[in-house]
Scaffold this motif. Sequence first.
Motif, PDB file in Angstrom:
ATOM      1  N   ALA A 187      35.945  42.777  65.170  1.00 28.92           N
ATOM      2  CA  ALA A 187      35.695  42.587  66.659  1.00 28.92           C
ATOM      3  C   ALA A 187      36.152  43.365  66.833  1.00 28.92           C
ATOM      4  N   GLY A 188      36.034  44.806  67.950  1.00 30.94           N
ATOM      5  CA  GLY A 188      36.849  45.467  68.568  1.00 30.94           C
ATOM      6  C   GLY A 188      36.505  46.785  67.959  1.00 30.94           C
ATOM      7  N   GLN A 189      38.077  47.424  66.945  1.00 32.70           N
ATOM      8  CA  GLN A 189      38.508  48.548  66.044  1.00 32.70           C
ATOM      9  C   GLN A 189      38.828  47.597  64.402  1.00 32.70           C
ATOM     10  N   TRP A 190      38.499  46.057  65.041  1.00 30.61           N
ATOM     11  CA  TRP A 190      39.359  45.530  63.525  1.00 30.61           C
ATOM     12  C   TRP A 190      38.963  45.237  62.971  1.00 30.61           C
ATOM     13  N   ALA A 191      38.886  44.613  61.470  1.00 32.52           N
ATOM     14  CA  ALA A 191      38.239  44.317  60.637  1.00 32.52           C
ATOM     15  C   ALA A 191      39.524  43.418  59.797  1.00 32.52           C
ATOM     16  N   VAL A 192      38.795  42.440  59.170  1.00 34.38           N
ATOM     17  CA  VAL A 192      39.392  41.166  58.567  1.00 34.38           C
ATOM     18  C   VAL A 192      39.042  40.324  57.127  1.00 34.38           C
TER      19      VAL A 192
ATOM     20  N   ARG B 142      39.123  52.144  63.106  1.00 37.72           N
ATOM     21  CA  ARG B 142      38.865  53.737  64.182  1.00 37.72           C
ATOM     22  C   ARG B 142      39.366  54.759  62.504  1.00 37.72           C
ATOM     23  N   ASP B 143      40.562  54.389  61.928  1.00 36.16           N
ATOM     24  CA  ASP B 143      41.011  55.348  60.886  1.00 36.16           C
ATOM     25  C   ASP B 143      40.778  54.774  59.058  1.00 36.16           C
ATOM     26  N   GLY B 144      40.889  53.862  59.165  1.00 35.36           N
ATOM     27  CA  GLY B 144      39.816  52.957  57.572  1.00 35.36           C
ATOM     28  C   GLY B 144      41.377  52.636  57.478  1.00 35.36           C
ATOM     29  N   SER B 145      42.513  52.567  58.255  1.00 34.41           N
ATOM     30  CA  SER B 145      43.948  51.549  57.558  1.00 34.41           C
ATOM     31  C   SER B 145      43.838  50.235  57.491  1.00 34.41           C
TER      32      SER B 145
END
Length: 333
Positions: A234-239, A257-260
């Motif tokens: 969701a948004g800029q996040w994945a879990v 956004r940056d893969g961190s």
Amino acid sequence: MNRIARRTLVAGAAAGLLAASVAGATPAAAASHGATALCGISALPYPADASRATADAIDPTGRFIAGSGLRVSDTGSQPLLLIWMRGELTTVESPIVDTVADVNARGVVIGNGYGDGTGLPWRYRGGKVEPLPLPPTGGARVSAINRAGDIVGTGQDPQTGGTVALLWPAARPGTVEVLDASADAVAEGINDDGTVVGTAGAFDEWTTWLRRPDGTVEPLTVPGARIAFAAAAAGQWAVGQADLGGMSPANIRWNLRDGSYSELSAELPWLEDVNARGVAVGSDRVSVGATSRVLPGSGERTSVGTRAIADNGSIVGFRNSYGQVTPVRWTGC
């Protein structure tokens, strides 16, 4: 490879939660979630003649909740699609409704059924349940829908017998496409900008990936992990989770956004969902970062489980009290 197979790694999954009983939680203020009220649980209405019911999905705004129920009579079992809009319940009967996967901010619900030996994905919109087109290889499963109505899921590769990630694009009604992703790909989430997140690889060799809106496919890595798999986005996040050599898989949250990445609380035995603020839920807990809190509602021979979280922090799931499974919602957590 499928979602159920991967979740055998997390020791228990939903069946264990349904049987578990966790000590009751103390309600706590949730300022870090943007909430001011105390964390509380409330029951959602469901058909009086349903033998069971759960709330399985909530749209990002928190306006729509979707779930499933089962009505058992002398003539057989009738699956039910349950939709709550601002608390008002609509009950839909359909033979192809089995499980609910997701609902978007426009109230479009997607889910999965089964018939003639194959998976039959469906969509509810405009007051009707309609089957989604199937790929040439046969059955499929859906997992997520975004605001525009783009749907992602999984089908079978006719050449290898493995899995392929699928997209039902809202801009091309009546079509389904195979996404260009790694071998044995499974799509688990799609964000409003069209970013798709999933898992790929043979059994017990899983890796995570994302597909940008321009079609570029990139790995989502966790250095040192033997395997990793995605659960939601969701948004800029994945879990998801990664095997870092511990007794249990580590809970991971990626910044798309940056893969961190960062590790979430280890107190969640598995992850169900994440919202656009990066708040994750799983089992009977909610986690912002390295810490988590138990959600209220458990007690003597009573357990609770989460299914999904909205951007406003509303969480939906179920309560199992003395074997009776019913839909619930948490707010202010």
